[in-house]
Design a protein around this motif. Sequence first.
Motif, short mmCIF file in Angstrom:
data_model
loop_
_atom_site.label_atom_id
_atom_site.label_comp_id
_atom_site.label_asym_id
_atom_site.label_seq_id
_atom_site.Cartn_x
_atom_site.Cartn_y
_atom_site.Cartn_z
N SER A 22 0.87 -1.17 0.00
CA SER A 22 0.00 0.00 0.00
C SER A 22 0.90 1.22 0.00
N ARG A 51 -1.85 -0.97 -3.72
CA ARG A 51 -3.01 -0.21 -3.26
C ARG A 51 -2.56 1.24 -3.16
N ASP A 74 -4.00 -2.22 -8.20
CA ASP A 74 -5.24 -3.01 -8.12
C ASP A 74 -6.38 -2.24 -7.48
N SER A 75 -6.07 -1.31 -6.57
CA SER A 75 -7.14 -0.59 -5.88
C SER A 75 -6.70 0.83 -5.56
N VAL A 95 -12.14 1.25 -13.71
CA VAL A 95 -13.12 0.90 -12.67
C VAL A 95 -14.39 0.37 -13.31
N LEU A 100 -10.23 -2.36 -11.70
CA LEU A 100 -9.66 -1.55 -10.64
C LEU A 100 -10.71 -1.31 -9.56
N GLN A 101 -10.36 -1.57 -8.32
CA GLN A 101 -11.26 -1.30 -7.20
C GLN A 101 -11.11 0.14 -6.76
N LEU A 102 -12.21 0.74 -6.31
CA LEU A 102 -12.19 2.16 -5.99
C LEU A 102 -12.93 2.45 -4.69
N GLU A 103 -12.30 3.26 -3.83
CA GLU A 103 -12.96 3.83 -2.67
C GLU A 103 -12.80 5.34 -2.75
#
Length: 454
Positions: A22, A51, A74-75, A95, A100-103
């Motif tokens: 990360s 990350r 990846d995120s 995304v 691709l993961q997204l927050e």
Amino acid sequence: MPQDKIVASASSAVADVPDGASIAIAGFGVTHSFPCTLTVALRKAGPRHLRLVANSLGENELRSISLVENDQVDSLVVSFSGRAGGGTSSAERMVADGRLQLELCPQGTLVERLRAAGAGIGAFFTRTGVNTAIAEGKEVRRLNGVDHVLETALPVDYSLIRGFRGDRFGNIQFRGNGANFMPAFAKAGRVVIVEVDEVVDEIAPEDVDLPGVFVDRVVRTDLTLPVDFIASQRKAPTTRASYDGRPAWSRAEMAEVAADMLPDPSYVNLGLGIPTLISNYIDGRDIQLHAENGILGYGELAPTDDYDKDIFNAAGEYVRLRPGASFFESVESFEMVRGGHIDVVVLGAYEVDAEGSIANWSRPLVGGAIGGAMDLVASGRDVMVMLTHLSSKGRPKLVRKCGLPLTGARCVTSVVTDIAAMRRVDDTYVVERVAPGFTRDDVVRMTDFPLDFA
């Protein structure tokens, strides 16, 4: 005596970043304050499945977006998944494709989560994001009569930041409002790497902005970065809409109207877009302008032939300083906002509704641009919104109920459009000014909720 923290090259500074790490990479807007030398070195080193934590991803091969486009990420945990100045990014397309993961995280909450990680605080409650999509699935607790959302700390393995000057002890000095996200991003990292313009043997104690205890490696930048003016500062703010063949107020005229509505004395935050033009119309007024990227007391936009690259507003536009100006980091900037020390917040928006709710971000499933707006409207003080009265498709932007995701609920106190200026008094919008060439009937017809007139 601490070891000498100067590292010979960016490539050696990031050589131990493993797959799956990360990593927080600071940077503001499209081009400002990014650790470009370190980012280029990280791309060349090639660790995968990262990350990435960032405010915004920037643009081109020098900034964080290049790691995403190189399939190393990846995120994401970001405030802007799109281009901070607007538009869909390659990250958002990834995304949408499920690659691709997204927050998405409000800007003030993001820096507070990072700061909390460095301070040994596991979680905290904040008013930011209440009654919005950001609060979904999170604990909400009522404290002192106000709802708060529980947010968790955000520790990372590595932090890459940028400074002006660094010494062998790891002490860092910033210049202008270059501090912005840097201290918070640094404090969250297990390993902190700082790219600086100058390396010296020792920085005077009173000039240290980030103590060396938070820093592990210092490397001198080896890139000469171009200084790019964003589009809004390169062109004259004379853009105006036309309704039924009648010209509305230009953006500059809207800004002048909005400036007239601000109280003296006051501290005022100006958001992205049209609101930034207000800075050109406060000369001689007892108004101190605030930007969440760490500046208080700026004034008009700087011309393209006379500017300081380390002094810019929340839109990334270069600005002049006024007497009494100060610089600070973003954590402190949002303390000013959430603590109620800023009297008026001025934002752009897509929609405002009859209840005083505001929507100024979109595409919640694939991204968007939250930025600091959710924190700003959670201030509990006056919120002014500036927007065109109708959309490009001719639909009202002043609607009975917001159809887009909310930035804040029941918080708007005044509105300036390109044909009218109004305040919200006792749950009713009272129109105070109408643009030349338009009538009260025009304003009523083009608005989707009831109006009163002063």
